[in-house]
Motif scaffolding. Structure first.
Motif, PDB file in Angstrom:
ATOM      1  N   UNK A 163       0.862  -1.182   0.000  1.00  0.00           N
ATOM      2  CA  UNK A 163       0.000   0.000   0.000  1.00  0.00           C
ATOM      3  C   UNK A 163       0.899   1.233   0.000  1.00  0.00           C
ATOM      4  N   UNK A 164       0.378   2.396  -0.385  1.00  0.00           N
ATOM      5  CA  UNK A 164       1.185   3.624  -0.307  1.00  0.00           C
ATOM      6  C   UNK A 164       1.650   3.880   1.126  1.00  0.00           C
ATOM      7  N   UNK A 165       2.908   4.295   1.247  1.00  0.00           N
ATOM      8  CA  UNK A 165       3.485   4.557   2.564  1.00  0.00           C
ATOM      9  C   UNK A 165       3.260   6.022   2.927  1.00  0.00           C
ATOM     10  N   UNK A 166       2.426   6.295   3.922  1.00  0.00           N
ATOM     11  CA  UNK A 166       2.152   7.698   4.255  1.00  0.00           C
ATOM     12  C   UNK A 166       3.355   8.424   4.845  1.00  0.00           C
ATOM     13  N   UNK A 167       4.343   7.672   5.317  1.00  0.00           N
ATOM     14  CA  UNK A 167       5.524   8.293   5.918  1.00  0.00           C
ATOM     15  C   UNK A 167       6.612   8.579   4.892  1.00  0.00           C
ATOM     16  N   UNK A 168       6.501   7.945   3.709  1.00  0.00           N
ATOM     17  CA  UNK A 168       7.497   8.142   2.653  1.00  0.00           C
ATOM     18  C   UNK A 168       6.772   8.281   1.318  1.00  0.00           C
ATOM     19  N   UNK A 169       6.303   9.466   0.995  1.00  0.00           N
ATOM     20  CA  UNK A 169       5.545   9.661  -0.238  1.00  0.00           C
ATOM     21  C   UNK A 169       6.287   9.106  -1.449  1.00  0.00           C
ATOM     22  N   UNK A 170       5.552   8.391  -2.288  1.00  0.00           N
ATOM     23  CA  UNK A 170       6.146   7.780  -3.461  1.00  0.00           C
ATOM     24  C   UNK A 170       6.653   6.377  -3.234  1.00  0.00           C
ATOM     25  N   UNK A 171       6.660   5.919  -1.968  1.00  0.00           N
ATOM     26  CA  UNK A 171       7.113   4.573  -1.638  1.00  0.00           C
ATOM     27  C   UNK A 171       5.924   3.738  -1.172  1.00  0.00           C
ATOM     28  N   UNK A 172       6.172   2.459  -1.008  1.00  0.00           N
ATOM     29  CA  UNK A 172       5.129   1.568  -0.493  1.00  0.00           C
ATOM     30  C   UNK A 172       5.588   0.903   0.787  1.00  0.00           C
ATOM     31  N   UNK A 173       4.621   0.434   1.539  1.00  0.00           N
ATOM     32  CA  UNK A 173       4.870  -0.393   2.708  1.00  0.00           C
ATOM     33  C   UNK A 173       3.833  -1.516   2.642  1.00  0.00           C
TER      34      UNK A 173
END
Length: 305
Positions: A163-173
């Protein structure tokens, strides 16, 4: 049917009647052994089965169901991997059948709980459904055209879906790093330095106007909605059942989740998003269902000419 539902911390056992009524429900610590937790578990269920035979002679047991967490291969009766409980490629089905002297149906804990919700609970009547169990982590059971997808034990691991990582825009977690009850509490603590007792307290703080609590809660809803929309888009999911501890938030979770899912969908069918109805007994009921199906199959083969 004698049913066992093994969890990472504790396990449940009981005799489940055809009506779904549970006799002699027991909760106990899941046995652990630094060398052979799988073997310790087989020993424990054998002891419990003997106690049930002595205590409930009016309910003779003809088959048993055993469900466990982690990756499982239901077709071969193998516990592929449980990082928390320490087994790898353990032959649960074979070992349990020998120890109990009964036919044993083996399966996945969340998958079997999902089967119970699909047949008798909140997803009853749906052909395409996802049952999400959200607690410290996230796991799921996926149903397509009236059948649960197993994928050799790898289907339903929605907690590890990107899912999109809210702590690292543009990355996933992964989903459970943002959307689980454990993640909600830990992310709030990391953001504020405050200590909270769990996700429920974060929700209470959000409803009281705490901006960080609101942010963490809304990001969890966004992550859950993102994964639900993937299921709807790829699998045609028509009903989503929310279970586990986080579902106890009720409409405080479900209402914004429905809205966010609606915002993300386009041409797709809009799913029903509803709370689970069978509660903590879903796994035990699902375990008994598997045992009943196995026994029925055995008897049908015996009767066939």
């Amino acid at each position: 049917m004698l049913a066992f539902d093994v969890g990472g911390t504790d396990m449940k056992a009981g005799i489940v009647l055809a009506t779904g009524r549970i006799i002699g429900l027991r909760r106990m610590a899941t046995p652990r052994d630094p060398v052979d937790t799988g073997g310790a578990l087989i020993k424990k269920i054998t002891e419990v089965a003997s106690e049930y035979r002595d205590r409930y002679p009016g309910h003779p047991v003809r088959a048993a169901g055993l469900i466990v967490p982690g990756l499982v291969d239901e077709a071969t009766g193998t516990g592929i991997l449980s990082a928390n409980l320490g087994w790898k490629d353990f032959p649960f089905g074979e070992r349990a059948q020998v120890a109990l002297g009964l036919p044993v149906a083996f399966g996945h804990d969340v998958g079997s709980a999902g089967e119970a919700e699909f047949r008798f609970g909140a997803a009853r009547g749906a052909s395409n459904a996802v049952v999400l169990v959200i607690g410290t982590g996230i796991a799921g059971a996926v149903f397509v055209d009236d059948r649960r997808l197993t994928g050799g034990g790898y289907a339903g691991e929605l907690g590890h879906a990107p899912v999109p990582d809210p702590d690292r825009p543009g990355s996933t977690t992964i989903l459970e790093a943002v959307g689980s009850a454990g993640a909600i509490a830990s992310r709030y603590c990391a953001a504020t330095g405050a200590s909270v007792g769990g996700a429920r307290q974060v929700l209470d703080l959000a409803e009281a106007g705490d901006p960080e609590a609101s942010r963490v809660w809304n990001e969890a809803v966004d992550a859950l909605a993102f994964s639900i929309v993937q299921c709807v888009s790829i699998l045609g999911t028509e009903t989503v059942v929310m279970g586990g501890g986080l579902s106890q938030a009720g409409e405080a979770l479900l209402a914004p989740l429905r809205t966010r899912v609606e915002d993300l969908l386009s041409i797709h069918r809009r799913p029903r998003i509803v709370p689970a109805t069978l509660g903590q007994d879903a796994g035990l009921i699902g375990s008994a269902l598997k045992a009943r199906e196995l026994l029925s199959s055995i008897e049908s083969n015996i009767e066939a000419p």
